[in-house]
Scaffold this active site. Structure first.
Site, PDB file in Angstrom:
ATOM      1  N   LYS A  51       0.835  -1.198   0.000  1.00 13.13           N
ATOM      2  CA  LYS A  51       0.000   0.000   0.000  1.00 13.13           C
ATOM      3  C   LYS A  51       0.880   1.263   0.000  1.00 13.13           C
ATOM      4  CE  LYS A  51      -3.608  -2.387   2.688  1.00 13.13           C
ATOM      5  NZ  LYS A  51      -4.445  -2.303   3.914  1.00 13.13           N
ATOM      6  N   TYR A 106     -11.970  -3.158  -2.827  1.00 10.82           N
ATOM      7  CA  TYR A 106     -12.458  -3.177  -1.440  1.00 10.82           C
ATOM      8  C   TYR A 106     -13.979  -3.181  -1.389  1.00 10.82           C
ATOM      9  CZ  TYR A 106      -7.708  -2.381   0.296  1.00 10.82           C
ATOM     10  OH  TYR A 106      -6.379  -2.516   0.624  1.00 10.82           O
ATOM     11  N   PHE A 118     -14.960   2.965   8.150  1.00 12.92           N
ATOM     12  CA  PHE A 118     -13.576   3.334   7.817  1.00 12.92           C
ATOM     13  C   PHE A 118     -13.342   3.463   6.316  1.00 12.92           C
ATOM     14  CE2 PHE A 118     -13.574  -1.345   8.195  1.00 12.92           C
ATOM     15  CZ  PHE A 118     -13.019  -1.712   6.973  1.00 12.92           C
ATOM     16  N   ARG A 165      -1.305 -14.929   3.716  1.00 13.66           N
ATOM     17  CA  ARG A 165      -2.092 -14.288   4.791  1.00 13.66           C
ATOM     18  C   ARG A 165      -1.411 -14.494   6.144  1.00 13.66           C
ATOM     19  NH1 ARG A 165      -6.326 -10.546   4.310  1.00 13.66           N
ATOM     20  NH2 ARG A 165      -7.321 -11.418   6.145  1.00 13.66           N
ATOM     21  N   THR A 223      -4.928  -7.840  10.828  1.00 12.78           N
ATOM     22  CA  THR A 223      -5.239  -6.527  10.243  1.00 12.78           C
ATOM     23  C   THR A 223      -4.708  -5.385  11.102  1.00 12.78           C
ATOM     24  OG1 THR A 223      -7.245  -7.510   9.322  1.00 12.78           O
ATOM     25  CG2 THR A 223      -7.147  -5.112   9.375  1.00 12.78           C
ATOM     26  N   ARG A 257       3.123  -7.355   9.151  1.00 12.89           N
ATOM     27  CA  ARG A 257       2.511  -6.280   9.949  1.00 12.89           C
ATOM     28  C   ARG A 257       3.019  -6.298  11.387  1.00 12.89           C
ATOM     29  NH1 ARG A 257      -3.545  -7.454   7.597  1.00 12.89           N
ATOM     30  NH2 ARG A 257      -3.485  -6.102   5.754  1.00 12.89           N
ATOM     31  N   ASN A 300      -1.209  -0.319   7.470  1.00 17.16           N
ATOM     32  CA  ASN A 300      -0.685  -1.663   7.749  1.00 17.16           C
ATOM     33  C   ASN A 300       0.078  -2.288   6.580  1.00 17.16           C
ATOM     34  OD1 ASN A 300      -2.856  -2.331   6.172  1.00 17.16           O
ATOM     35  ND2 ASN A 300      -3.985  -3.449   7.749  1.00 17.16           N
ATOM     36  N   HIS A 324      -1.661  -5.471   1.495  1.00 18.10           N
ATOM     37  CA  HIS A 324      -2.935  -6.175   1.288  1.00 18.10           C
ATOM     38  C   HIS A 324      -2.610  -7.554   0.728  1.00 18.10           C
ATOM     39  CE1 HIS A 324      -6.964  -7.187  -0.168  1.00 18.10           C
ATOM     40  NE2 HIS A 324      -6.311  -7.697  -1.207  1.00 18.10           N
ATOM     41  N   GLU A 370      -9.520 -10.573  -7.382  1.00 19.14           N
ATOM     42  CA  GLU A 370      -8.605  -9.428  -7.263  1.00 19.14           C
ATOM     43  C   GLU A 370      -7.524  -9.458  -8.345  1.00 19.14           C
ATOM     44  OE1 GLU A 370      -7.399  -9.618  -3.128  1.00 19.14           O
ATOM     45  OE2 GLU A 370      -9.404  -9.056  -2.450  1.00 19.14           O
TER      46      GLU A 370
HETATM   47  P1  IDP Z   1      -7.166  -7.202   5.807  1.00 20.95           P
HETATM   48  O1  IDP Z   1      -6.360  -6.171   5.034  1.00 20.95           O
HETATM   49  O2  IDP Z   1      -6.385  -7.773   6.954  1.00 20.95           O
HETATM   50  O3  IDP Z   1      -7.784  -8.248   4.899  1.00 20.95           O
HETATM   51  P2  IDP Z   1      -9.855  -6.064   6.021  1.00 20.95           P
HETATM   52  O4  IDP Z   1     -10.781  -6.298   7.166  1.00 20.95           O
HETATM   53  O5  IDP Z   1     -10.167  -6.736   4.717  1.00 20.95           O
HETATM   54  O6  IDP Z   1      -8.373  -6.421   6.517  1.00 20.95           O
HETATM   55  O7  IDP Z   1      -9.789  -4.487   5.804  1.00 20.95           O
HETATM   56  C1  IDP Z   1      -9.169  -3.941   4.663  1.00 20.95           C
HETATM   57  C2  IDP Z   1      -8.306  -2.788   5.077  1.00 20.95           C
HETATM   58  O8  IDP Z   1      -9.130  -1.745   5.565  1.00 20.95           O
HETATM   59  C3  IDP Z   1      -7.326  -3.091   6.222  1.00 20.95           C
HETATM   60  O9  IDP Z   1      -6.120  -3.677   5.779  1.00 20.95           O
HETATM   61  C4  IDP Z   1      -7.108  -1.712   6.795  1.00 20.95           C
HETATM   62  O10 IDP Z   1      -6.162  -0.972   6.024  1.00 20.95           O
HETATM   63  C5  IDP Z   1      -8.465  -1.070   6.622  1.00 20.95           C
HETATM   64  N1  IDP Z   1      -9.264  -1.233   7.846  1.00 20.95           N
HETATM   65  C6  IDP Z   1      -9.944  -2.329   8.237  1.00 20.95           C
HETATM   66  N2  IDP Z   1     -10.552  -2.144   9.407  1.00 20.95           N
HETATM   67  C7  IDP Z   1     -10.266  -0.874   9.773  1.00 20.95           C
HETATM   68  C8  IDP Z   1     -10.607  -0.074  10.898  1.00 20.95           C
HETATM   69  O11 IDP Z   1     -11.322  -0.499  11.827  1.00 20.95           O
HETATM   70  N3  IDP Z   1     -10.094   1.195  10.916  1.00 20.95           N
HETATM   71  C9  IDP Z   1      -9.310   1.696   9.927  1.00 20.95           C
HETATM   72  N4  IDP Z   1      -8.969   0.974   8.834  1.00 20.95           N
HETATM   73  C10 IDP Z   1      -9.443  -0.286   8.771  1.00 20.95           C
HETATM   74 MG    MG Z   2      -9.302  -8.103   3.482  1.00 20.33          MG
END
Ligand code: IDP
Ligand code: MG
Length: 149
Positions: free
Chosen positions: A9, A49, A57, A85, A91, A102, A112, A115, A126
Site C-alpha cells: 500500500k 475493497y 472506515f 495471509r 489486520t 505487519r 498496515n 494487502h 482481485e
Molecule cells: P485485511 O487487510 O487484513 O484483509 P480487512 O478487514 O479486509 O483487513 O480491511 C481492509 C483494510 O481496511 C485493512 O487492511 C485496513 O487498512 C483497513 N481497515 C480495516 N478495518 C479498519 C478499521 O477499523 N479502521 C481503519 N482501517 C481499517
Molecule cells: Mg481483506
C-alpha cells in the site's frame, strides 16, 4: 499451484518497504508471476475493497489508497493464499504476531503496509481486477525441486 494477489500500500511504498516485502515472499519460496507499480483509480479501489464500501472506515481507506502509488503483485505457490495471509499477520498491527510483516513493520490498522487476498475466490477476483491474463508470466524457479517434495 495457487495464486494470490498482494499489494504494497502507499504507506509501504513511502517507507521503502517494497523490497522487504518481496524479499520475505521470495525467501519463503513463493514465485512472483506478475508485478506493476500503479496509483489506483477510484474505480479500482471500489472494486478491490467492495465488501468494505458501507463500513465507517471506508472513506479514509479509499482516500489513503488513492493517495499514492501501490505495488501490485501476483504470487504463486502451494496454498499461496493461506501462506501469504499468515505471513502478513492480523489486520491491526498491534495484534499481529512478531515475525509477520505487519507484526514486524507496522503500528496502525490504517497504515498496515500490505494487502493480501483472504481466500482463493477473492484471489481470483482481485487478480482479474489488476492484471490481464497476458501479464501473468509462467516460468520455472531453479530451486523448485528443492522447495517441493
Ligand atoms: P485485511 O487487510 O487484513 O484483509 P480487512 O478487514 O479486509 O483487513 O480491511 C481492509 C483494510 O481496511 C485493512 O487492511 C485496513 O487498512 C483497513 N481497515 C480495516 N478495518 C479498519 C478499521 O477499523 N479502521 C481503519 N482501517 C481499517
Ligand atoms: Mg481483506
Amino acid at each position: 499451484m495457487d495464486r494470490t494477489f498482494v499489494m504494497v500500500k502507499p504507506d509501504g511504498v513511502a517507507r521503502g518497504l517494497i523490497g522487504e516485502v518481496i524479499s520475505r515472499l521470495e525467501g519463503k519460496g513463493l514465485k512472483l508471476v506478475a508485478a506493476r507499480f500503479e496509483r489506483l483509480t477510484e474505480k479500482k479501489v471500489l472494486e478491490q475493497y467492495r465488501e468494505h464500501i458501507e463500513k465507517p472506515f471506508f472513506p479514509s481507506l479509499r482516500h489513503f489508497i488513492e493517495s499514492g502509488p501501490c505495488f501490485l503483485m501476483v504470487w504463486e505457490g502451494r496454498d499461496a493464499v493461506r501462506v501469504v495471509r499468515r505471513m502478513v499477520g492480523a489486520t491491526n498491527p498491534g495484534d499481529a504476531e512478531p515475525g509477520t510483516i505487519r507484526g514486524d513493520l507496522a503500528m496502525d490498522t490504517g497504515r498496515n503496509v500490505i494487502h493480501a487476498s483472504d481466500s482463493p475466490a477473492s484471489a481470483e477476483r482481485e487478480i482479474a481486477i489488476h492484471f490481464n491474463p497476458g501479464e501473468i508470466v509462467t516460468y520455472k524457479r531453479a530451486d523448485e525441486s528443492a522447495l517441493y517434495e
